[in-house]
Structure formats: structure tokens, C-alpha cells
Design a protein around this motif. Structure first.
Motif, short mmCIF file in Angstrom:
data_model
loop_
_atom_site.label_atom_id
_atom_site.label_comp_id
_atom_site.label_asym_id
_atom_site.label_seq_id
_atom_site.Cartn_x
_atom_site.Cartn_y
_atom_site.Cartn_z
N THR A 72 0.86 -1.19 0.00
CA THR A 72 0.00 0.00 0.00
C THR A 72 0.90 1.23 0.00
O THR A 72 1.81 1.34 0.81
CB THR A 72 -0.92 0.02 1.24
OG1 THR A 72 -1.74 -1.16 1.22
CG2 THR A 72 -1.79 1.26 1.27
N LEU A 73 0.62 2.14 -0.92
CA LEU A 73 1.38 3.37 -1.03
C LEU A 73 0.45 4.57 -0.85
O LEU A 73 -0.44 4.79 -1.69
CB LEU A 73 2.07 3.46 -2.40
CG LEU A 73 2.85 4.74 -2.68
CD1 LEU A 73 4.09 4.81 -1.78
CD2 LEU A 73 3.25 4.79 -4.15
N PRO A 74 0.61 5.34 0.24
CA PRO A 74 -0.20 6.56 0.39
C PRO A 74 0.10 7.54 -0.75
O PRO A 74 1.24 7.65 -1.20
CB PRO A 74 0.26 7.14 1.73
CG PRO A 74 0.91 5.99 2.44
CD PRO A 74 1.51 5.13 1.36
N ILE A 75 -0.93 8.21 -1.22
CA ILE A 75 -0.79 9.17 -2.33
C ILE A 75 -1.16 10.56 -1.82
O ILE A 75 -2.22 10.75 -1.21
CB ILE A 75 -1.73 8.79 -3.51
CG1 ILE A 75 -1.41 7.41 -4.05
CG2 ILE A 75 -1.69 9.87 -4.59
CD1 ILE A 75 -0.09 7.29 -4.77
N GLN A 76 -0.29 11.51 -2.09
CA GLN A 76 -0.59 12.90 -1.76
C GLN A 76 -1.27 13.52 -2.97
O GLN A 76 -0.69 13.58 -4.06
CB GLN A 76 0.68 13.67 -1.43
CG GLN A 76 0.41 15.11 -1.11
CD GLN A 76 1.69 15.88 -0.80
OE1 GLN A 76 2.75 15.31 -0.66
NE2 GLN A 76 1.56 17.19 -0.69
N LEU A 77 -2.50 13.94 -2.81
CA LEU A 77 -3.21 14.60 -3.90
C LEU A 77 -2.64 15.99 -4.11
O LEU A 77 -2.35 16.71 -3.15
CB LEU A 77 -4.70 14.68 -3.60
CG LEU A 77 -5.43 13.34 -3.64
CD1 LEU A 77 -6.87 13.51 -3.18
CD2 LEU A 77 -5.39 12.73 -5.03
N ARG A 78 -2.48 16.35 -5.37
CA ARG A 78 -1.95 17.67 -5.73
C ARG A 78 -3.08 18.54 -6.26
O ARG A 78 -4.09 18.03 -6.76
CB ARG A 78 -0.86 17.51 -6.80
CG ARG A 78 0.29 16.61 -6.35
CD ARG A 78 1.12 16.15 -7.51
NE ARG A 78 0.26 15.40 -8.44
CZ ARG A 78 0.66 14.97 -9.62
NH1 ARG A 78 1.87 15.21 -10.06
NH2 ARG A 78 -0.16 14.30 -10.40
N PHE A 79 -2.88 19.81 -6.21
CA PHE A 79 -3.89 20.76 -6.69
C PHE A 79 -4.29 20.45 -8.14
O PHE A 79 -5.47 20.47 -8.49
CB PHE A 79 -3.33 22.18 -6.58
CG PHE A 79 -4.26 23.24 -7.09
CD1 PHE A 79 -5.32 23.67 -6.32
CD2 PHE A 79 -4.07 23.79 -8.36
CE1 PHE A 79 -6.19 24.65 -6.80
CE2 PHE A 79 -4.94 24.76 -8.84
CZ PHE A 79 -5.99 25.20 -8.05
N ASP A 104 -4.37 17.66 -9.67
CA ASP A 104 -5.06 16.38 -9.85
C ASP A 104 -6.57 16.57 -9.93
O ASP A 104 -7.28 15.70 -10.44
CB ASP A 104 -4.76 15.43 -8.68
CG ASP A 104 -3.32 14.95 -8.65
OD1 ASP A 104 -2.66 14.96 -9.71
OD2 ASP A 104 -2.86 14.56 -7.56
N VAL A 105 -7.05 17.69 -9.43
CA VAL A 105 -8.49 17.94 -9.35
C VAL A 105 -8.92 18.80 -10.53
O VAL A 105 -8.30 19.80 -10.84
CB VAL A 105 -8.83 18.63 -8.01
CG1 VAL A 105 -10.32 18.91 -7.90
CG2 VAL A 105 -8.36 17.77 -6.83
N ASP A 106 -10.00 18.38 -11.19
CA ASP A 106 -10.47 19.12 -12.36
C ASP A 106 -11.54 20.14 -11.97
O ASP A 106 -11.86 20.32 -10.80
CB ASP A 106 -10.95 18.16 -13.45
CG ASP A 106 -12.15 17.32 -13.04
OD1 ASP A 106 -12.86 17.67 -12.07
OD2 ASP A 106 -12.38 16.28 -13.69
N LYS A 107 -12.11 20.79 -12.96
CA LYS A 107 -13.07 21.86 -12.69
C LYS A 107 -14.37 21.36 -12.06
O LYS A 107 -15.15 22.14 -11.55
CB LYS A 107 -13.37 22.65 -13.96
CG LYS A 107 -14.17 21.92 -15.00
CD LYS A 107 -14.45 22.83 -16.18
CE LYS A 107 -15.40 22.18 -17.16
NZ LYS A 107 -15.79 23.10 -18.22
N PHE A 108 -14.57 20.04 -12.06
CA PHE A 108 -15.76 19.47 -11.42
C PHE A 108 -15.53 19.16 -9.95
O PHE A 108 -16.41 18.66 -9.26
CB PHE A 108 -16.21 18.21 -12.16
CG PHE A 108 -16.49 18.46 -13.62
CD1 PHE A 108 -17.56 19.25 -14.01
CD2 PHE A 108 -15.67 17.91 -14.59
CE1 PHE A 108 -17.80 19.49 -15.35
CE2 PHE A 108 -15.91 18.14 -15.94
CZ PHE A 108 -16.98 18.94 -16.32
N GLY A 109 -14.31 19.41 -9.46
CA GLY A 109 -14.00 19.23 -8.06
C GLY A 109 -13.55 17.83 -7.66
O GLY A 109 -13.39 17.54 -6.48
#
Length: 144
Positions: free
Chosen positions: A9-16, A18-23
Motif C-alpha cells: 500500500t502506497l499513500p498518495i498525496q493529492l496535488r492541486f 489532480d483535481v479538475d473543474k468538477f471538483g
């Protein structure tokens, strides 16, 4: 889907971005999560590989998106080798919410061992096969 035990299992840090205009995290971004999971899995299992001479390439990949990931979610990618052949192996990966354990997406892929100097497939080294089976705590070699 049957119950599968994931040892990696590898934790993933979400980056700005990564998120699209739909949130939510765009579907294409999930594949970068899966790439990170594969990279870390093989770095842990087979640390002595010369990646300038040997490689593994994706020959088939499919993903089932089950629910959205939002920028505030805490996620991880889990990776498992489920079957090993002579030159190829099957991976099962999934992205989970680490707080709820909800499965967000499941990815299945077939990878082939590749000689980067000769530009052709080649058999998986016995050391890899043994290391993978030991790590997975089961014999995942394809039954004939």
C-alpha cells in the motif's frame, strides 16, 4: 470482486492539479497513481534491477471507476501481482480511501518483461518470480 489481500500500500498525496473543474480527481490521473504503485512495488521487491537494461511494459490495462475522489480525500494505491507467466504477469491495483477503506477504482493490467537493449520481450528472471511469490505469500505462478 473476491476478497484479495494486498501486501503493498502506497499513500498518495493529492496535488492541486489532480483535481479538475468538477471538483474531483480526473479519471486520467488515476493511471499516474497506478504507475507510482508499480514503481514502488518493484523497487521494494526487486531492488537490484538495472532499469537501463531491463524493463516492464504495459500490454493491456483496464480500469473500473467505482466512486469519485475529491481533493480533500486521503487515498492510497494498493498493488498485487496476481499471476505470473513466463514473460508476463498480471497486476491488480486499487485506489482506496484510507479513512473509510472504500475502494474508489480497480485496475487490472498485464505487464511484459522487456529487454531494453534488444527491444524484445524476455522471460522473467527466476529471482523476480521467487521474490514476488515470497512477498505475496503465495505461489502466483500460472498453473499449466
Amino acid at each position: 470482486m473476491e476478497e484479495i489481500t494486498f501486501h503493498h500500500t502506497l499513500p498518495i498525496q493529492l496535488r492541486f492539479n489532480d483535481v479538475d473543474k468538477f471538483g474531483h480527481v480526473n479519471n486520467t490521473v488515476y493511471f499516474s497513481f497506478y504507475d507510482l504503485g508499480k514503481t514502488e512495488y518493484f523497487a521494494k521487491i526487486c531492488p537490484e534491477v538495472n532499469w537501463e537494461k531491463e524493463g516492464i511494459v504495459v500490454v493491456h490495462i483496464e480500469a473500473e471507476f467505482l466512486s469519485q475522489i475529491f481533493g480533500s480525500d486521503h487515498i492510497a494505491v494498493q498493488t498485487k501481482v496476481s499471476e505470473i507467466g513466463t514473460k508476463s504477469f498480471h497486476l491488480i491495483q486499487r485506489v482506496i480511501d484510507t479513512e473509510t477503506q472504500d475502494v474508489k477504482c480497480v485496475c487490472k493490467s498485464v505487464m511484459v518483461m522487456f529487454d531494453l537493449e534488444k527491444h524484445e520481450s524476455k522471460p522473467l528472471p527466476k529471482e523476480w518470480i521467487e521474490a514476488i511469490c515470497d512477498y505475496e505469500e503465495e505461489d502466483v505462478r500460472r498453473k499449466k
